[in-house]
Design a protein around this motif. Structure first.
Motif, mmCIF file in Angstrom:
data_model
loop_
_atom_site.group_PDB
_atom_site.id
_atom_site.type_symbol
_atom_site.label_atom_id
_atom_site.label_comp_id
_atom_site.label_asym_id
_atom_site.label_seq_id
_atom_site.Cartn_x
_atom_site.Cartn_y
_atom_site.Cartn_z
ATOM 1 N N GLY A 9 0.777 -1.221 0.000
ATOM 2 C CA GLY A 9 0.000 0.000 0.000
ATOM 3 C C GLY A 9 0.813 1.277 0.000
ATOM 4 O O GLY A 9 0.258 2.368 0.128
ATOM 5 N N ARG A 10 2.143 1.176 -0.132
ATOM 6 C CA ARG A 10 2.962 2.390 -0.156
ATOM 7 C C ARG A 10 2.809 3.095 -1.499
ATOM 8 O O ARG A 10 2.698 2.458 -2.544
ATOM 9 N N LEU A 11 2.806 4.428 -1.458
ATOM 10 C CA LEU A 11 2.710 5.217 -2.688
ATOM 11 C C LEU A 11 4.107 5.532 -3.201
ATOM 12 O O LEU A 11 5.015 5.834 -2.437
ATOM 13 N N ASN A 12 4.260 5.480 -4.493
ATOM 14 C CA ASN A 12 5.532 5.772 -5.140
ATOM 15 C C ASN A 12 5.287 6.920 -6.111
ATOM 16 O O ASN A 12 4.437 6.835 -6.984
ATOM 17 N N ASN A 13 6.025 8.005 -5.967
ATOM 18 C CA ASN A 13 5.802 9.161 -6.825
ATOM 19 C C ASN A 13 6.812 9.270 -7.963
ATOM 20 O O ASN A 13 7.018 10.331 -8.519
ATOM 21 N N PHE A 14 7.475 8.183 -8.308
ATOM 22 C CA PHE A 14 8.351 8.200 -9.466
ATOM 23 C C PHE A 14 7.512 8.239 -10.736
ATOM 24 O O PHE A 14 6.388 7.764 -10.769
ATOM 25 N N ALA A 15 8.068 8.789 -11.786
ATOM 26 C CA ALA A 15 7.342 8.897 -13.043
ATOM 27 C C ALA A 15 7.108 7.508 -13.628
ATOM 28 O O ALA A 15 7.943 6.618 -13.521
ATOM 29 N N ARG A 16 5.963 7.363 -14.274
ATOM 30 C CA ARG A 16 5.680 6.120 -14.975
ATOM 31 C C ARG A 16 6.464 6.106 -16.275
ATOM 32 O O ARG A 16 6.615 7.128 -16.935
ATOM 33 N N GLU A 17 6.954 4.948 -16.646
ATOM 34 C CA GLU A 17 7.720 4.847 -17.886
ATOM 35 C C GLU A 17 6.762 4.750 -19.059
ATOM 36 O O GLU A 17 5.764 4.031 -18.990
ATOM 37 N N PRO A 18 7.046 5.477 -20.128
ATOM 38 C CA PRO A 18 6.159 5.422 -21.294
ATOM 39 C C PRO A 18 6.287 4.080 -22.016
ATOM 40 O O PRO A 18 7.270 3.358 -21.850
ATOM 41 N N LYS A 19 5.268 3.778 -22.808
ATOM 42 C CA LYS A 19 5.327 2.562 -23.607
ATOM 43 C C LYS A 19 6.431 2.713 -24.661
ATOM 44 O O LYS A 19 6.600 3.774 -25.245
ATOM 45 N N VAL A 20 7.160 1.654 -24.892
ATOM 46 C CA VAL A 20 8.261 1.664 -25.844
ATOM 47 C C VAL A 20 7.752 1.106 -27.170
ATOM 48 O O VAL A 20 7.018 0.128 -27.206
ATOM 49 N N TYR A 21 8.117 1.774 -28.244
ATOM 50 C CA TYR A 21 7.741 1.306 -29.568
ATOM 51 C C TYR A 21 8.914 1.511 -30.509
ATOM 52 O O TYR A 21 9.786 2.337 -30.263
ATOM 53 N N THR A 22 8.931 0.742 -31.569
ATOM 54 C CA THR A 22 10.013 0.879 -32.539
ATOM 55 C C THR A 22 9.623 1.913 -33.585
ATOM 56 O O THR A 22 8.466 2.008 -33.984
ATOM 57 N N ALA A 23 10.599 2.678 -33.994
ATOM 58 C CA ALA A 23 10.362 3.697 -35.011
ATOM 59 C C ALA A 23 10.301 3.038 -36.382
ATOM 60 O O ALA A 23 11.046 2.112 -36.675
ATOM 61 N N GLU A 24 9.406 3.536 -37.200
ATOM 62 C CA GLU A 24 9.283 3.025 -38.560
ATOM 63 C C GLU A 24 10.041 3.947 -39.508
ATOM 64 O O GLU A 24 10.060 5.157 -39.316
ATOM 65 N N PRO A 25 10.684 3.394 -40.521
ATOM 66 C CA PRO A 25 11.404 4.253 -41.476
ATOM 67 C C PRO A 25 10.421 5.133 -42.248
ATOM 68 O O PRO A 25 9.260 4.754 -42.441
ATOM 69 N N PRO A 26 10.869 6.319 -42.659
ATOM 70 C CA PRO A 26 9.957 7.217 -43.379
ATOM 71 C C PRO A 26 9.549 6.643 -44.730
ATOM 72 O O PRO A 26 10.331 5.955 -45.394
ATOM 73 N N THR A 27 8.328 6.959 -45.126
ATOM 74 C CA THR A 27 7.829 6.518 -46.421
ATOM 75 C C THR A 27 8.448 7.383 -47.518
ATOM 76 O O THR A 27 9.108 8.386 -47.244
ATOM 77 N N LYS A 28 8.231 7.003 -48.757
ATOM 78 C CA LYS A 28 8.763 7.780 -49.890
ATOM 79 C C LYS A 28 8.198 9.195 -49.883
ATOM 80 O O LYS A 28 8.894 10.162 -50.183
ATOM 81 N N ASN A 29 6.921 9.333 -49.533
ATOM 82 C CA ASN A 29 6.291 10.653 -49.471
ATOM 83 C C ASN A 29 6.943 11.513 -48.383
ATOM 84 O O ASN A 29 7.225 12.699 -48.596
ATOM 85 N N GLU A 30 7.217 10.927 -47.225
ATOM 86 C CA GLU A 30 7.863 11.672 -46.148
ATOM 87 C C GLU A 30 9.302 12.039 -46.521
ATOM 88 O O GLU A 30 9.764 13.148 -46.209
ATOM 89 N N GLN A 31 10.006 11.132 -47.196
ATOM 90 C CA GLN A 31 11.369 11.439 -47.633
ATOM 91 C C GLN A 31 11.378 12.611 -48.604
ATOM 92 O O GLN A 31 12.239 13.488 -48.513
#
Length: 59
Positions: A9-31
């Motif tokens: 029941g102890r409270l912890n005020n450390f920040a929650r870690e964000p979800k990790v995801y892999t980056a996708e390479p840019p599309t031809k349009n973005e390039q």
């Protein structure tokens, strides 16, 4: 601020870690968009340098 509850029941005020995801390479349009933005930035900086040099040499 979000708190996490630990065992016992102890409270912890450390920040929650964000979800990790892999980056996708840019599309031809973005390039293509990155190329146009880069060219625009070079033209803008070149024109600003031209104006700065021409104004500073007048005198």
């Amino acid at each position: 601020m979000p708190y996490t509850t630990e065992e016992g029941g102890r409270l912890n005020n450390f920040a929650r870690e964000p979800k990790v995801y892999t980056a996708e390479p840019p599309t031809k349009n973005e390039q293509r968009n990155y190329i146009f933005l880069g060219i625009g930035a070079v033209v803008l900086l070149g024109s600003l340098m031209f104006v700065a040099v021409s104004v500073s040499s007048v005198g």
